[in-house]
Design an enzyme around this catalytic site. Structure first.
Site, PDB file in Angstrom:
ATOM      1  N   LYS A  32       0.858  -1.196   0.000  1.00  0.00           N
ATOM      2  CA  LYS A  32       0.000   0.000   0.000  1.00  0.00           C
ATOM      3  C   LYS A  32       0.885   1.233   0.000  1.00  0.00           C
ATOM      4  CE  LYS A  32      -2.329   1.740   3.733  1.00  0.00           C
ATOM      5  NZ  LYS A  32      -2.227   3.216   3.788  1.00  0.00           N
ATOM      6  N   ASP A  59      -3.415   4.364  -1.974  1.00  0.00           N
ATOM      7  CA  ASP A  59      -4.374   4.842  -0.965  1.00  0.00           C
ATOM      8  C   ASP A  59      -4.378   6.379  -0.947  1.00  0.00           C
ATOM      9  OD1 ASP A  59      -5.940   5.087   1.325  1.00  0.00           O
ATOM     10  OD2 ASP A  59      -4.320   4.542   2.695  1.00  0.00           O
ATOM     11  N   LYS A  61      -7.372   8.253  -1.434  1.00  0.00           N
ATOM     12  CA  LYS A  61      -8.663   8.715  -0.904  1.00  0.00           C
ATOM     13  C   LYS A  61      -9.192   9.962  -1.622  1.00  0.00           C
ATOM     14  CE  LYS A  61      -7.785   7.040   3.829  1.00  0.00           C
ATOM     15  NZ  LYS A  61      -6.363   6.690   3.799  1.00  0.00           N
ATOM     16  N   ASP A  64     -13.655  14.858  -4.685  1.00  0.00           N
ATOM     17  CA  ASP A  64     -13.774  16.139  -5.402  1.00  0.00           C
ATOM     18  C   ASP A  64     -15.025  16.061  -6.271  1.00  0.00           C
ATOM     19  OD1 ASP A  64     -13.167  18.622  -6.722  1.00  0.00           O
ATOM     20  OD2 ASP A  64     -11.040  18.261  -6.364  1.00  0.00           O
ATOM     21  N   THR A 119     -11.670   6.328  10.679  1.00  0.00           N
ATOM     22  CA  THR A 119     -11.706   5.813  12.055  1.00  0.00           C
ATOM     23  C   THR A 119     -11.300   6.899  13.056  1.00  0.00           C
ATOM     24  OG1 THR A 119      -9.587   4.807  11.549  1.00  0.00           O
ATOM     25  CG2 THR A 119     -11.477   3.343  11.661  1.00  0.00           C
ATOM     26  N   ARG A 211       3.130  -1.330  10.774  1.00  0.00           N
ATOM     27  CA  ARG A 211       4.216  -1.468  11.740  1.00  0.00           C
ATOM     28  C   ARG A 211       4.509  -2.877  12.245  1.00  0.00           C
ATOM     29  NH1 ARG A 211       1.780   3.537  14.761  1.00  0.00           N
ATOM     30  NH2 ARG A 211       0.000   2.549  13.732  1.00  0.00           N
TER      31      ARG A 211
HETATM   32  O1  C5P Z   1       1.121   0.494  11.164  1.00  0.00           O
HETATM   33  P1  C5P Z   1      -0.311   0.080  11.052  1.00  0.00           P
HETATM   34  O2  C5P Z   1      -0.508  -1.420  10.908  1.00  0.00           O
HETATM   35  O3  C5P Z   1      -1.188   0.675  12.128  1.00  0.00           O
HETATM   36  O4  C5P Z   1      -0.768   0.716   9.656  1.00  0.00           O
HETATM   37  C1  C5P Z   1      -2.088   0.672   9.200  1.00  0.00           C
HETATM   38  C2  C5P Z   1      -2.196   1.359   7.878  1.00  0.00           C
HETATM   39  O5  C5P Z   1      -3.573   1.421   7.526  1.00  0.00           O
HETATM   40  C3  C5P Z   1      -1.691   2.810   7.859  1.00  0.00           C
HETATM   41  O6  C5P Z   1      -1.199   3.076   6.555  1.00  0.00           O
HETATM   42  C4  C5P Z   1      -2.936   3.601   8.154  1.00  0.00           C
HETATM   43  O7  C5P Z   1      -2.869   4.893   7.636  1.00  0.00           O
HETATM   44  C5  C5P Z   1      -3.993   2.778   7.425  1.00  0.00           C
HETATM   45  N1  C5P Z   1      -5.350   2.960   7.909  1.00  0.00           N
HETATM   46  C6  C5P Z   1      -5.736   2.723   9.233  1.00  0.00           C
HETATM   47  N2  C5P Z   1      -7.029   2.919   9.629  1.00  0.00           N
HETATM   48  C7  C5P Z   1      -7.931   3.349   8.746  1.00  0.00           C
HETATM   49  C8  C5P Z   1      -7.594   3.595   7.412  1.00  0.00           C
HETATM   50  C9  C5P Z   1      -6.268   3.397   7.032  1.00  0.00           C
HETATM   51  O8  C5P Z   1      -4.903   2.314  10.035  1.00  0.00           O
HETATM   52  N3  C5P Z   1      -9.183   3.465   9.128  1.00  0.00           N
END
Ligand code: C5P
Length: 232
Positions: A32, A59, A61, A64, A119, A211
């Site tokens: 992603k 990603d 998003k 417009d 979220t 992460r």
């Molecule tokens: O590091 P981690 O596993 O928390 O990363 C989750 C990824 O998913 C990040 O790129 C974050 O921006 C994305 N994301 C999220 N929650 C959302 C939409 C996207 O954690 N509701």
């Protein structure tokens, strides 16, 4: 496409991304690319990663007026991304225009999924800032149904919402779920999390994992563990 693990490459430069992905000498993960990396590295990073054999979820998003989104989507489609997304709050005409823009002359197109409510938005913020008074879980389901009506392929949602989205919009409507953590891992700033195994049981189609893989001592082993728990 079947169930898969998507690795969130939340890096600030192309170099850092390549350094990370060079570790994966076997199976090439679905990746992603978010706003930070795309704005820093430009469209060439998509071409480079596709050339290296990765599938790409871009990603960005989009949100417009329909005509602008349609034209932007046709540019992304030419980059040969596999999944891209937009905000369902742009409404059905914008989502339909996006699909038109994505569809190539030969009829093929990347998958298109919608963000429902971020979220980071809770009930209080939604009522106070957006003047939406309905319960947030109903708003999320309504936006998912709008995305389905517009012809989109699925939504990004919490793993906790995936089952409900499938009940409302059908099993084939994709749920792409971030917020995944290993049972013995650190939650970081994610509050409502699931393990890859739980996400599989509740029927997520794709999990987005950042992460737990990117910050692991052995990212390849962490990725393979995710694949084992979620896909096998
Ligand atoms: O590091 P981690 O596993 O928390 O990363 C989750 C990824 O998913 C990040 O790129 C974050 O921006 C994305 N994301 C999220 N929650 C959302 C939409 C996207 O954690 N509701």
């Amino acid at each position: 496409m079947g169930r898969d693990v998507i690795v969130a490459c939340d890096f600030s430069s192309a170099e850092a991304t390549y350094e990370f992905l060079d570790k994966f000498t076997g199976r090439k993960p679905f990746v992603k690319i978010g706003m930070e990396l795309f704005y820093a590295a430009g469209p060439s990073i998509v071409k480079e990663l596709k050339g290296r054999g990765h599938k790409v979820f871009l990603d960005l998003k989009l949100h417009d007026i329909p005509n602008t989104v349609k034209k932007a989507m046709s540019v992304l489609s030419n980059l040969d991304v596999d999944i891209c997304n937009l905000h369902a709050s742009g409404a059905i005409p914008m989502m339909e225009a996006a699909l038109e823009g994505l569809t190539r002359a030969d009829g093929t197109r990347p998958l298109l999924i919608a963000v429902t409510q971020l979220t980071s938005t809770d009930q209080e913020t939604m009522e106070r800032d957006l003047w939406i008074k309905e319960p947030i879980d109903q708003v999320v389901m309504h936006y998912a149904e709008n995305a389905k009506k517009a012809g989109l392929d699925g939504v990004v949602c919490s793993p906790l919402e995936a089952e409900k989205v499938h009940d409302r919009c059908g099993k084939e409507f994709l749920t792409v779920t971030p917020g995944v953590r290993f049972a013995d891992g650190d939650k970081g700033d994610q509050k409502r999390v699931m393990t890859p195994e739980q996400a599989k049981l509740i029927g997520s189609d794709y999990i987005v994992v950042g992460r737990p893989i990117t910050a692991a001592a052995d990212p390849v082993a962490a990725y393979e563990r995710c694949v084992r728990e979620f896909c096998d």
